[in-house]
Scaffold this motif. Structure first.
Motif, PDB file in Angstrom:
ATOM      1  N   CYS A 158       0.829  -1.206   0.000  1.00 11.72           N
ATOM      2  CA  CYS A 158       0.000   0.000   0.000  1.00 11.72           C
ATOM      3  C   CYS A 158       0.864   1.255   0.000  1.00 11.72           C
ATOM      4  CB  CYS A 158      -0.955   0.015   1.187  1.00 11.72           C
ATOM      5  SG  CYS A 158      -0.161   0.049   2.809  1.00 11.72           S
ATOM      6  N   GLY A 159       1.988   1.190   0.697  1.00  8.69           N
ATOM      7  CA  GLY A 159       2.893   2.345   0.715  1.00  8.69           C
ATOM      8  C   GLY A 159       2.621   3.322   1.836  1.00  8.69           C
ATOM      9  N   THR A 160       1.769   2.937   2.776  1.00 11.07           N
ATOM     10  CA  THR A 160       1.459   3.853   3.877  1.00 11.07           C
ATOM     11  C   THR A 160       2.720   4.183   4.681  1.00 11.07           C
ATOM     12  OG1 THR A 160      -0.762   2.949   3.966  1.00 11.07           O
ATOM     13  CG2 THR A 160      -0.042   4.155   5.888  1.00 11.07           C
ATOM     14  N   GLY A 174       4.866   6.575   2.562  1.00 11.30           N
ATOM     15  CA  GLY A 174       4.321   7.929   2.486  1.00 11.30           C
ATOM     16  C   GLY A 174       4.622   8.737   3.719  1.00 11.30           C
ATOM     17  N   GLY A 217      -2.474   6.180   1.186  1.00 10.40           N
ATOM     18  CA  GLY A 217      -1.475   6.091   2.254  1.00 10.40           C
ATOM     19  C   GLY A 217      -0.070   6.352   1.730  1.00 10.40           C
ATOM     20  N   ARG A 218       0.133   6.095   0.443  1.00  6.99           N
ATOM     21  CA  ARG A 218       1.449   6.304  -0.175  1.00  6.99           C
ATOM     22  C   ARG A 218       1.766   7.788  -0.338  1.00  6.99           C
ATOM     23  NH1 ARG A 218       5.796   7.034  -0.931  1.00  6.99           N
ATOM     24  NH2 ARG A 218       7.215   6.558  -2.637  1.00  6.99           N
ATOM     25  N   VAL A 219       0.754   8.640  -0.255  1.00  3.93           N
ATOM     26  CA  VAL A 219       0.959  10.055  -0.584  1.00  3.93           C
ATOM     27  C   VAL A 219       1.777  10.735   0.506  1.00  3.93           C
ATOM     28  CG1 VAL A 219      -0.130  12.232  -1.156  1.00  3.93           C
ATOM     29  CG2 VAL A 219      -1.188  10.114  -1.881  1.00  3.93           C
ATOM     30  N   ASP A 220       3.014  10.982   0.179  1.00  6.36           N
ATOM     31  CA  ASP A 220       3.928  11.709   1.059  1.00  6.36           C
ATOM     32  C   ASP A 220       3.516  13.180   0.995  1.00  6.36           C
ATOM     33  OD1 ASP A 220       6.212  12.951   2.202  1.00  6.36           O
ATOM     34  OD2 ASP A 220       7.413  11.199   1.635  1.00  6.36           O
ATOM     35  N   MET A 221       3.541  13.848   2.129  1.00  5.38           N
ATOM     36  CA  MET A 221       3.198  15.278   2.125  1.00  5.38           C
ATOM     37  C   MET A 221       4.111  16.050   1.180  1.00  5.38           C
ATOM     38  SD  MET A 221       1.964  16.301   5.857  1.00  5.38           S
ATOM     39  CE  MET A 221       3.544  16.373   6.621  1.00  5.38           C
ATOM     40  N   LYS A 257      -4.934   7.189   7.374  1.00 11.99           N
ATOM     41  CA  LYS A 257      -3.608   7.745   7.643  1.00 11.99           C
ATOM     42  C   LYS A 257      -3.309   8.884   6.690  1.00 11.99           C
ATOM     43  CE  LYS A 257      -2.387   3.750  10.111  1.00 11.99           C
ATOM     44  NZ  LYS A 257      -2.221   2.325  10.018  1.00 11.99           N
ATOM     45  N   ARG A 301      -2.659  13.146   7.457  1.00 12.57           N
ATOM     46  CA  ARG A 301      -1.575  13.969   6.913  1.00 12.57           C
ATOM     47  C   ARG A 301      -2.151  15.184   6.173  1.00 12.57           C
ATOM     48  NH1 ARG A 301       1.099   8.901   4.075  1.00 12.57           N
ATOM     49  NH2 ARG A 301       1.335   7.690   5.966  1.00 12.57           N
TER      50      ARG A 301
END
Lengths: 671, 140
Positions: free
Chosen positions: A637-639, A642, B45-49, B81, B85
């Protein structure tokens, strides 16, 4: 971001006939691609997914020494697998492929007077895909073994059929049912349309087969508690609800020789507690120790601990068999399975809330399943249809179709067609005219939808038998307080005049909705819902049994309203689909795993708690604390990636450089 | 086209819900403004700020993150999550004087094609109302 000077990307833009080329300038996009950095080759073609189109990719990889492929066409959700194989056959790693979705997310949504804008958007999309392709890396799909067992959740006719098919294909199958008996809705029906087969007569053989098949383990009175794992390796925890009664096997395990429940019913005869039987919709009593009906599978009694007073009379009646244990507790049992089929069926909507029809307010307004029980020989009245208000045989019965279906008024009403009510109401009309000579049947309908095999013929037959059809939605129903007769108010839209008909009894063909609890269950298995609340299939036409969670399949009404033939057909389809990974023995997972770049990892451990699968842990490496990924548990998922403050987590195929390259390409490139 | 300003809106959307919803909108031929370019990730959830900030630094006029509805996440809770963010992003934007309405998080399921079209309209209209990002001016 530094450019990767080694990358040589090939871009292929698809016309998709006029699907894409009709809305934007494909040639212009392909020409534009040639000007992009790292693009070594660019072409356009009518149908990239055709054999010549795929061959173009393969040939270009060799001829132009390509290191990455971009196809600008439809959605990657459709054709990514196709082009990955072409990429692989051309000699590249299959993950060196990226798709620009210029159809679903461009040409189809910018169709009218948007030619220039759509072309510009397509150029941006290609530029972004190329930017990602530059950073693509070789990846190896992870192959995992598949547990040679399957689970079917819900044991109505769909679940039973699916379990029988799986089991007959040599697969150990767990058939899970939360009520004490298998059979589901179909076992509550009297007859089935259009053949008028006795429902229980055609279902019971399947129930019995399921009960004695060596590969089926019947888990009645069990509920799904938690689900972990992934295709091939699900670990499902079931709650084995305290039944209060042991079957012979369980009794033997406790050292009670020759004991356990044999279904004699001595216990129920002495039980002093009387409760309504939910199988009969409360129209018949049951004891606190009970079976639903005479043909239950498995034949084993169940104690309703909510109403049991623990007087112990049943224990005495059971005697030497010692089957009853009033102190029994719920148990949690784990099962390892490879694939699972959900077949949870339907409930009626709360038709009481459609107050205009007076269900529960007026004694003689009942719903269709209550009618099925009242007309069924094994039902509470022995098959003699009576009016609930006075026990008399009705002389006229109305059937209200689309009771809450095809209804946009909100509340409990559903916009969709519940699909089988027309047909069973025709059957009901036939049954009363057959069983009660002289009894009149009225059907209030919008359209009669008799679409199945031999259905239209059945409709004609009921017309000829003398059933009255009145085309109009029923506005409201009122009760005569003295006679308890009902006045049905509607408009006959064929004659164009208002109608007020006095009837002895009214049956509401209520709309259906997903089974209570189905929503929680689907979330446990990661299955999405359609907008109408039913479980969402992977593709409505081409993958109606699959879901977006690999290894989870759907059968029957839980996916959308359908009648028994369609349910059984879908169950057989789902069983076939669910058996494939098990027979293959192993499945390939997309290798989108998290990886820890140990040099960057500060060992803070923030990611460890973020992972919903417990795939991350802190460990020692070269004298430092760093995070370590357990690949088998990571679902990609990459949580974690991220969040990692140090950028130490690399999400394969969705790396930070790849995503940032796309963002940069859109916003900084192309000016 | 050079004279007329068209907003540049960066979307980062999850594979299982919003991307599928966008595909559904396409299949249903739901028409919407062509101002958004999507990056697909497996889960919000992968989305980095930093992705969002990078987009703004690069001159995006708006940024959209779209995932599954709460409770519907393919990965159980990635969208929760992500959403947490996104509150941080909003407060950060306020602090640096960038209108936080330029950023939005939405929840569009795989069966909500029409909703995706609506989100596209809304996001586009909002950003058009706010005008070009001031960050571009600073960078000149």
């Amino acid at each position: 971001m530094a450019e990767n000077p080694e990358a040589r990307i090939g871009v292929f833009v698809c016309h998709c006939g006029t699907n894409i080329a009709g809305s934007l300038d494909v040639k212009d996009v392909a020409e534009y691609a040639k000007t992009l950095p790292n693009v070594a080759y660019s072409a356009e073609y009518q149908y990239m997914c055709s054999t010549p189109g795929q061959n173009m990719i393969k040939e270009a990889i060799d001829k132009h020494k390509l290191t990455g492929i971009v196809v600008a066409a439809c959605s990657p959700r459709l054709h990514e697998p196709t082009f990955r194989i072409s990429t692989k056959e051309g000699g590249l790693n299959m993950f060196r492929f990226e798709m620009a979705n210029i159809r679903e997310q461009n040409s189809w949504v910018h169709m009218h007077g948007m030619h220039d804008e759509a072309t510009q958007k397509a150029k941006d999309q290609v530029r972004m895909a190329v930017a990602k392709a530059v950073y693509l890396e070789d990846l190896v799909p992870k192959s995992v073994p598949v547990e040679k067992a399957a689970m079917v959740v819900g044991a109505g006719v769909g679940g039973i059929q699916a379990a029988l098919d799986l089991a007959s294909a040599g697969i150990k199958t767990y058939l899970v049912e939360r009520t004490p008996t298998i059979g589901g809705r179909m076992s509550q029906l009297d007859k089935t349309f259009p053949t008028l087969d006795c429902s229980q007569c055609i279902l019971a053989p399947k129930m019995v087969d399921a009960g004695r098949h060596p590969n089926i383990e019947l888990l009645s009175y069990h509920e799904v508690e938690t689900v972990e794992g992934y295709i091939g390796n699900f670990e499902v925890t079931l709650r084995k609800k305290a039944r209060g009664v042991m079957n012979p096997v369980e009794a033997a395990a406790k050292g009670i020789v020759g004991g356990g429940c044999n279904g004699c019913g001595d216990c129920t005869a002495v039980c002093p507690v009387i409760k309504p039987n939910p199988f009969e919709f409360g129209m018949a009593p049951r004891k606190a120790i009970y079976i639903y009906h005479a043909q239950v599978v498995p034949l084993i009694y169940t104690v309703d601990f909510e109403s049991c007073v623990k007087c112990g009379l049943c224990v005495d009646a059971c005697g030497e068999k010692k089957a009853i244990d009033l102190e029994m507790q719920d148990e949690l049992v784990k099962y390892k399975i490879g694939t699972v089929i959900l077949a949870t069926g339907f409930d009626f909507i709360n038709i009481e809330e459609k107050k205009e029809w007076g269900y529960k307010r007026f004694d003689n307004v009942i719903h269709s399943l209550e009618f099925e029980r009242l007309i069924c020989a094994s039902g509470p009245t022995g098959g003699h249809l009576i009016r609930p208000s006075d026990g008399k045989t009705p002389t006229s019965v109305g059937f209200v179709l689309c009771a809450g279906s095809r209804d946009n008024t909100g509340g409990v009403a559903k916009a969709y067609c519940s699909r089988f009510c027309c047909m069973y109401s025709l059957k009901h009309a036939h049954q009363i005219m057959e069983k009660i000579p002289g009894c009149k049947a009225y059907i209030f309908y919008m359209d009669i939808r008799s679409f199945g095999k031999a259905y239209e013929e059945f409709y004609y037959r009921i017309q000829h038998e003398g059933c009255k059809f009145i085309r109009g939605r029923v506005a409201n129903i009122l009760e005569d307080p003295d006679t308890k007769n009902l006045h049905v108010f509607t408009e006959d839209t064929l004659l164009g005049r208002p109608v007020d008909i006095e009837l002895d009894m009214v049956v509401l063909a209520s709309a259906i909705q997903p089974r209570d609890g189905a929503n929680e269950l689907r979330k446990k298995f990661g299955v999405s819902a359609s907008q109408d609340g039913w479980m969402l299939e992977a593709h409505p036409k081409l993958n109606p049994c699959g879901t977006t969670t690999a290894g989870v399949f759907l059968a029957g009404v839980c996916q959308g309203p359908k009648d028994i033939p369609d349910t059984v057909a879908q169950a057989e389809g789902a069983a076939s689909a669910a058996s494939i990974p098990i027979h293959m023995g192993e499945v390939e997972l997309e290798p989108y795993f998290a990886q820890c770049v140990e040099d960057l990892c500060a060992g803070c451990g923030m990611c460890v708690n973020l992972c919903p699968y417990g795939a991350l842990a802190l460990t020692e490496s070269n004298g430092r604390t760093v995070m370590k990924v357990t690949e088998a548990k990571c679902k990609g998922c990459g949580t974690c990636g991220g969040f990692c403050p140090g950028g130490a987590i690399k999400m394969q195929h969705f790396t930070t450089p790849q995503i940032v390259a796309q963002i940069d390409a859109f916003l900084l490139g192309g000016q | 086209m050079a004279d007329e300003w068209n907003p540049k809106i960066q979307a980062i959307i999850c594979n299982w819900c919003s991307y599928a919803g966008a595909d559904l909108a396409g299949g249903a031929r739901i028409q919407y403004p062509p101002d958004v370019r999507a990056v697909r990730v497996m889960c919000t959830g992968r989305v980095d700020m930093l992705f969002i900030l990078k987009a703004f630094v690069d001159g995006a006029d708006g940024v959209l993150v779209s995932g599954c509805h709460f409770g519907d996440c393919h990965y159980l809770e990635g969208n929760y999550k992500a959403a947490k963010r996104m509150f941080m992003i909003k407060s950060l934007m306020k602090n640096i004087g960038l209108d936080d309405k330029r950023f939005r998080m939405t929840f569009v399921s795989a069966s909500e094609g029409a909703k995706w079209g609506k989100v596209m309209e809304d996001v586009s209209n909002k950003v058009r109302e706010l005008g070009p990002s001031p960050i571009k001016e600073f960078q000149k």
